[in-house]
Design an enzyme around this catalytic site. Structure first.
Site, PDB file in Angstrom:
ATOM      1  N   GLY A 167      -8.148   8.318 -13.785  1.00 38.83           N
ATOM      2  CA  GLY A 167      -9.430   9.072 -14.250  1.00 38.83           C
ATOM      3  C   GLY A 167     -10.196   9.450 -12.993  1.00 38.83           C
ATOM      4  CD  GLU A 193      -8.173   3.293 -19.422  1.00 38.34           C
ATOM      5  OE1 GLU A 193      -7.695   3.664 -20.520  1.00 38.34           O
ATOM      6  OE2 GLU A 193      -8.176   4.230 -18.307  1.00 38.34           O
ATOM      7  CD  GLU A 204      -0.727   5.120 -16.249  1.00 39.98           C
ATOM      8  OE1 GLU A 204      -0.844   6.411 -16.483  1.00 39.98           O
ATOM      9  OE2 GLU A 204      -1.357   4.299 -16.864  1.00 39.98           O
ATOM     10  N   GLY A 259      -3.559  11.202 -18.684  1.00 37.77           N
ATOM     11  CA  GLY A 259      -4.645  11.075 -19.555  1.00 37.77           C
ATOM     12  C   GLY A 259      -5.571  12.051 -19.815  1.00 37.77           C
ATOM     13  N   GLY A 260      -6.493  12.231 -18.733  1.00 30.80           N
ATOM     14  CA  GLY A 260      -7.508  13.473 -19.046  1.00 30.80           C
ATOM     15  C   GLY A 260      -7.131  14.917 -19.253  1.00 30.80           C
ATOM     16  CG  ASN A 265      -3.239   7.091 -22.840  1.00 32.93           C
ATOM     17  OD1 ASN A 265      -3.607   6.843 -23.926  1.00 32.93           O
ATOM     18  ND2 ASN A 265      -3.294   6.295 -21.603  1.00 32.93           N
ATOM     19  CD1 TRP A 266      -3.941  12.723 -26.039  1.00 28.96           C
ATOM     20  CD2 TRP A 266      -4.289  12.845 -28.288  1.00 28.96           C
ATOM     21  NE1 TRP A 266      -3.088  14.009 -26.628  1.00 28.96           N
ATOM     22  CE2 TRP A 266      -3.446  13.949 -28.101  1.00 28.96           C
ATOM     23  CE3 TRP A 266      -4.995  12.510 -29.723  1.00 28.96           C
ATOM     24  CZ2 TRP A 266      -3.068  14.781 -29.028  1.00 28.96           C
ATOM     25  CZ3 TRP A 266      -4.255  13.420 -30.468  1.00 28.96           C
ATOM     26  CH2 TRP A 266      -3.477  14.439 -30.411  1.00 28.96           C
ATOM     27  CE  LYS A 267      -6.975   7.197 -20.010  1.00 28.05           C
ATOM     28  NZ  LYS A 267      -7.022   6.675 -18.757  1.00 28.05           N
ATOM     29  CB  SER A 325      -5.807  11.909 -11.130  1.00 30.94           C
ATOM     30  OG  SER A 325      -6.969  11.229 -11.436  1.00 30.94           O
ATOM     31  CG  HIS A 330      -3.170   2.190 -19.989  1.00 31.11           C
ATOM     32  ND1 HIS A 330      -4.397   2.015 -19.434  1.00 31.11           N
ATOM     33  CD2 HIS A 330      -2.707   3.487 -19.619  1.00 31.11           C
ATOM     34  CE1 HIS A 330      -5.052   3.192 -18.899  1.00 31.11           C
ATOM     35  NE2 HIS A 330      -3.788   4.141 -19.091  1.00 31.11           N
TER      36      HIS A 330
HETATM   37  C1  PEP Z   1      -3.893   7.297 -17.893  1.00 29.00           C
HETATM   38  O1  PEP Z   1      -4.846   6.472 -18.360  1.00 29.00           O
HETATM   39  O2  PEP Z   1      -2.664   6.580 -18.406  1.00 29.00           O
HETATM   40  C2  PEP Z   1      -3.942   8.310 -17.227  1.00 29.00           C
HETATM   41  C3  PEP Z   1      -2.903   8.521 -16.129  1.00 29.00           C
HETATM   42  O3  PEP Z   1      -5.214   8.812 -16.773  1.00 29.00           O
HETATM   43  P1  PEP Z   1      -5.729  10.160 -16.001  1.00 29.00           P
HETATM   44  O4  PEP Z   1      -4.557  11.094 -16.123  1.00 29.00           O
HETATM   45  O5  PEP Z   1      -6.797  10.628 -16.819  1.00 29.00           O
HETATM   46  O6  PEP Z   1      -5.826   9.532 -14.637  1.00 29.00           O
END
Ligand code: PEP
Length: 262
Positions: free
Chosen positions: A180, A106, A174, A237-238, A17-19, A216, A104
């Site tokens: 993050g 966010e 999640e 994500g990251g 997920n590149w956001k 994470s 999600h």
């Molecule tokens: C996400 O936002 O779906 C996510 C898992 O982010 P991160 O891996 O950066 O925690």
């Protein structure tokens, strides 16, 4: 026509997920790396969720063979209309998507999607033949108050419950406090929540839905999560924004898939 994700249901899933990140140049680089990693690891399904404006670039870069399905990061619940700045499920499907993320944290927090809207968005996705990945998870305060189970089960029930036929969708657990932050639940805590979710999905006639862990995930911890039989993949994500890290995650998932073979 994108491939049917259901055909890949028995593989571990690694989704990036590149956001709201990335340029066209980075999208090409990440898509090429994902394609190479996916082709080297057929036991892993690799899915990319780029920002909407980069979908065309990514769909072109991964090519028509379906080795790397692509998804939208969210869709509106309505099929079309006066919803400035939103994107419809049909538009995502026409752009080449096979998946859509819904709920999600966010999107829940910043765009005000409550459980009813998350359910409606998942339905909109299905109506356009997208496979939703429904994100659920508790905040730190909720976990601290001993309410994690009630929160997660309520989020699952809101989307999968009260249906005559099971919803064809996957779930991503999640924990909001792990997104993050570099913090994660223990492998055992994650597995426990996956067990709660699995029981609710079975009660709602969706026993084949996959349950991903997200929050994470990194090359150093993915092996632990995927060592749990109830964890069917990861939402990242990251670490999905670095080609080397994402490739390492896919390689680690392949090793986990190998270990699961009887
Ligand atoms: C996400 O936002 O779906 C996510 C898992 O982010 P991160 O891996 O950066 O925690």
């Amino acid at each position: 026509m994108p491939p049917s994700p259901a055909a890949a249901a028995d593989r571990l899933l690694v989704a990036g997920n590149w956001k709201m990140n990335g340029t066209r140049a980075l999208a090409r680089e990440l898509a090429a790396a994902a394609l190479a990693a996916a082709r080297a690891s057929p036991s892993v399904e690799v899915v990319l969720f780029p920002p909407t404006v980069l979908l065309d670039e990514v769909v072109r870069a991964v090519g028509p063979d379906g080795d790397v399905p692509v998804g939208g990061q969210q869709c509106h619940w309505a099929p079309e209309g006066a919803h400035t700045a939103s994107v419809s499920a049909a538009q995502l499907a026409e752009a080449g998507c096979a998946y859509v993320l819904t709920g999600h944290s966010e999107v829940r927090r910043e765009l005000g999607y409550d459980d009813a809207r998350v359910r409606a968005a998942a339905d909109a996705g299905r109506a356009s033949r997208l496979r939703p990945i429904v994100c659920v998870g508790e905040t730190e305060a909720e976990r601290g108050a001993g309410a994690a189970r009630a929160i997660v089960e309520a989020q699952v029930d809101a989307v999968f419950g009260s249906r005559s036929a099971g919803l064809e969708a996957d779930v991503a657990y999640e924990p909001v406090w792990a997104i993050g932050t570099g913090r994660t639940p223990t492998v055992e805590q994650a597995a426990e929540v996956h067990g709660w979710i699995r029981a609710r999905l079975e009660a709602h006639g969706a026993p084949r839905s996959r349950i991903l862990y997200g929050g994470s995930v990194a090359p150093g911890n993915i092996g632990g999560f995927l060592s749990q039989p109830g964890v069917d993949g990861v939402l990242v994500g990251g670490a999905s924004l670095r080609a080397d890290a994402f490739t390492a995650l896919v390689t680690a998932a392949r090793a986990a898939a190998d270990r699961r073979r009887p």
